[in-house]
Design an enzyme around this catalytic site. Structure first.
Site, short mmCIF file in Angstrom:
data_model
loop_
_atom_site.label_atom_id
_atom_site.label_comp_id
_atom_site.label_asym_id
_atom_site.label_seq_id
_atom_site.Cartn_x
_atom_site.Cartn_y
_atom_site.Cartn_z
N GLU A 1 0.73 -1.17 -0.13
CA GLU A 1 0.03 0.15 -0.07
C GLU A 1 0.96 1.18 -0.06
O GLU A 1 1.39 1.53 0.96
CB GLU A 1 -0.87 -0.35 1.43
CG GLU A 1 -1.51 -1.25 1.28
CD GLU A 1 -2.88 -1.30 2.27
OE1 GLU A 1 -2.55 -0.63 3.39
OE2 GLU A 1 -3.60 -1.94 2.07
N CYS B 1 -2.58 9.21 2.82
CA CYS B 1 -2.28 8.82 1.43
C CYS B 1 -3.55 9.34 0.66
O CYS B 1 -3.24 9.12 -0.57
CB CYS B 1 -1.68 7.54 1.59
SG CYS B 1 -3.21 6.43 2.36
P1 NAP Z 1 8.56 4.92 4.30
O1 NAP Z 1 9.78 5.66 4.41
O2 NAP Z 1 8.28 4.07 3.06
O3 NAP Z 1 8.71 3.77 5.48
C1 NAP Z 1 7.81 3.06 5.81
C2 NAP Z 1 8.49 1.67 6.80
O4 NAP Z 1 9.33 1.09 5.94
C3 NAP Z 1 9.04 2.14 7.88
O5 NAP Z 1 8.79 1.21 8.80
C4 NAP Z 1 10.59 2.14 7.39
O6 NAP Z 1 11.39 1.92 8.26
C5 NAP Z 1 10.39 0.90 6.47
N1 NAP Z 1 11.38 0.86 5.51
C6 NAP Z 1 12.38 1.55 4.83
N2 NAP Z 1 13.08 1.13 4.00
C7 NAP Z 1 12.94 -0.24 4.07
C8 NAP Z 1 13.35 -1.23 3.36
N3 NAP Z 1 14.32 -1.01 2.33
N4 NAP Z 1 12.92 -2.56 3.90
C9 NAP Z 1 12.24 -2.88 4.63
N5 NAP Z 1 11.51 -1.62 5.45
C10 NAP Z 1 11.87 -0.52 5.17
O7 NAP Z 1 7.07 5.53 4.45
P2 NAP Z 1 6.78 6.82 5.58
O8 NAP Z 1 7.62 7.89 5.34
O9 NAP Z 1 6.87 6.26 7.06
O10 NAP Z 1 5.27 6.94 5.36
C11 NAP Z 1 4.81 7.83 4.38
C12 NAP Z 1 4.67 7.18 2.94
O11 NAP Z 1 3.57 5.94 3.57
C13 NAP Z 1 3.86 8.03 2.17
O12 NAP Z 1 4.65 7.70 0.88
C14 NAP Z 1 2.13 7.71 1.91
O13 NAP Z 1 1.52 7.88 0.84
C15 NAP Z 1 2.58 6.18 2.44
N6 NAP Z 1 1.08 5.62 2.97
C16 NAP Z 1 0.46 4.78 2.22
C17 NAP Z 1 -0.64 4.26 2.90
C18 NAP Z 1 -1.69 3.65 1.84
O14 NAP Z 1 -2.55 2.84 2.45
N7 NAP Z 1 -1.44 3.32 0.51
C19 NAP Z 1 -1.11 4.71 3.87
C20 NAP Z 1 -0.54 5.43 4.72
C21 NAP Z 1 0.84 6.11 4.08
P3 NAP Z 1 13.00 2.50 8.22
O15 NAP Z 1 12.77 3.92 7.55
O16 NAP Z 1 13.51 2.51 9.37
O17 NAP Z 1 13.65 1.38 7.29
#
Ligand code: NAP
Length: 486
Positions: A259, A293
């Site tokens: 997602e 999002c």
């Molecule tokens: P993010 O930077 O993608 O991080 C999300 C999670 O992934 C964190 O727990 C992060 O922890 C982990 N992560 C990062 N790199 C990783 C890797 N290579 N392998 C495994 N895990 C990894 O997202 P965010 O900044 O927290 O949230 C914002 C984003 O979420 C926006 O783009 C938003 O649109 C999206 N979102 C989408 C939805 C939906 O339902 N489509 C809902 C809510 C939010 P670490 O950084 O510690 O690795």
């Protein structure tokens, strides 16, 4: 003042992080809220191994037993609301209203929903099929059923915007289906998730069925995705990270539910009820400071009502009080980190450099602490403006004019994302016709209200698979066919 250090949950035991702990900062006050455990890679692997060990017995439990445990967890969460609400509020910087209505109670609802889900039938009867006679076998009538089986160990990796709600939306259906889980919350705000771990432990889930690991370094999530014990990755977060996870998981055919990012279009036609359109767009624009999002952050407006919509949105932004998230009249709180604030500000600048005009906000509010961005409106954007194409994840809305229906659809479909769009019109045939041309997983017609039984997910770079209601439950299952003669 000493702060609390929270703990991991691995194989039924509460553990400190072997790599120490790190501070979690309140995005409004910049004060330390508590210390999160820093899991070592060995602890991540131990959590995945514990989940794998627990899987065979858990997958054979009766649905009623799984439902009872999920309901018990919901009861315990309700009992700890007074503790969880201030903790989630402090670590996310969410306004009090958002925390009290959405950040915590929704998580209880999700557990209750998936307690019912555990009782949904997992066997699908199929019509018999007649096989023609061949040289090798006589013709026969073949009976069959399809059975939903759990996938195995699910890595649940979540973003920072709604830490415990996002987690409940994953572990609720995964556990209901008979999977075991390892949860990895976002590094910015994992404290309430670790309390959630205590609750699940107390509810009586057997050791290893639910494991929680936290950490500030990218290695935590990376080690989890790469673990040979993990059968499925359920990830919510940004598109670039989703792509990186897909690449790693694909090597071992791990099942994926992704997602990802969104850049919702809100298409406003000349005949729309403008009060509804402006009110709906403004409510999501301000909600959780735009860290959502599904927000309609690209407002695509027919020229006949363009000036009225821009003026209406500008006026609405003036009513969004920015500041202390604990004040009852605050509408817009801080963004999660200084880094995220800076990222939003630099995309605003890119939008202006590409010809957009700031008609509201655009500056930092005058506050002593916190990572704030004022609600910002950038009008007069062309469809290829970077502020129209890229996700802000902050309180910024861009406005693009259009002349006719085809152009509106082309602009709406003109980004890599396809998560949630909105159509505002008084013409119900047009609303349905336009919705069906939008390359997006979800469309709201004159509303931003959701139906949580509807499938939820993204087209294009907004994700893979579907959450929501029974779709969310089935996402955590494999389909097995069982066939017999007769
Ligand atoms: P993010 O930077 O993608 O991080 C999300 C999670 O992934 C964190 O727990 C992060 O922890 C982990 N992560 C990062 N790199 C990783 C890797 N290579 N392998 C495994 N895990 C990894 O997202 P965010 O900044 O927290 O949230 C914002 C984003 O979420 C926006 O783009 C938003 O649109 C999206 N979102 C989408 C939805 C939906 O339902 N489509 C809902 C809510 C939010 P670490 O950084 O510690 O690795």
């Amino acid at each position: 003042m000493a702060t609390t250090t929270y703990q991991l949950l691995i194989g039924g035991s509460r553990e400190d992080g072997e790599a120490g702990s790190y501070d979690i900062v309140n995005p409004a006050t910049e004060a330390v809220v508590g210390a999160a455990p820093e899991a070592s890679v060995a602890q991540v692997e131990a959590a995945a191994a514990a989940a794998a060990e627990a899987f065979p017995a858990w997958s054979r439990t009766k649905p009623e037993e799984r439902a009872a445990l999920l309901n018990k967890a919901a009861d315990l969460l309700r009992d700890r609301m007074d503790e969880l609400v201030p903790l989630v509020q402090a670590e996310t910087g969410a306004t009090l209203r958002t925390t009290q209505t959405m950040q915590v109670p929704t998580c209880i609802e999700r557990f209750r929903r998936y307690a019912k889900g555990a009782l949904e039938p997992t066997t699908i009867p199929l019509p018999p099929s007649e096989m023609p006679a061949t040289a090798l076998a006589p013709g026969a009538l073949m009976g069959a059923i399809a059975v939903r089986q759990p996938v195995g160990v699910v890595a649940c990796i979540t973003p920072y915007n709604f830490p415990i709600v996002n987690m409940a939306g994953k572990i609720g259906p995964a556990l209901a289906m008979g999977n075991t889980v390892v949860v990895k919350p976002a590094p910015q705000d994992p404290l309430a998730v670790t309390v959630f771990g205590e609750v699940l432990h107390e509810a009586g889930f057997p050791a290893g069925v639910v494991n929680i690991v936290t950490g500030s370094a990218p290695e935590t999530g990376q080690a989890l995705v790469a673990s040979p014990h993990v059968d499925m990755v359920s990830f919510t977060g940004s598109t670039p990270v989703g792509r990186a996870i897909g690449e790693v998981a694909g090597r071992d055919m791990k099942r994926l539910l992704l997602e990802l990012g969104g850049k919702g279009a809100g298409i406003v036609f000349d005949d729309a009820d403008l009060a509804t359109a402006i009110g709906t767009i403004s409510s999501v624009w301000a909600f959780h400071s735009g860290q959502i999002c599904t927000a309609p952050t690209r407002v695509i407006v027919q020229r006949g009502v363009y000036d009225a919509v821009v003026a209406g949105l500008q006026k609405a932004s003036g009513r969004m009080k920015v500041g202390d998230p604990l004040a009852p009249d605050t509408v817009v709180g801080p963004l999660i980190t200084a880094l995220q604030r800076d990222r939003v500000e630099s995309l605003v600048q890119a939008g202006v450099a590409a010809g957009g005009e700031i008609v509201a906000g655009g500056e930092r509010p005058d506050l002593e602490t916190g990572f704030y961005v004022s609600p910002t409106l950038i009008a007069g954007c062309k469809p290829d403006n970077p502020a129209v194409l890229q996700e802000f994840f902050g309180p910024v809305v861009v406005v693009v004019p259009f002349d006719d229906e085809d152009e509106a659809v082309a602009i709406a479909n003109g980004t890599e994302f396809g998560l949630y769009d909105y159509v505002f019109t008084a013409d119900s045939s047009r609303a349905m016709r336009v919705a069906r041309q939008l390359r997006t997983g979800n469309v709201g017609l004159n509303t931003a209200q959701r139906n949580h039984e509807a499938p939820f997910g993204g087209f294009k770079m907004s994700g893979v698979g579907r959450d929501g209601g029974s779709w969310g439950l089935h996402a955590y299952s494999e389909l097995q066919s069982i066939v017999w003669p007769g």
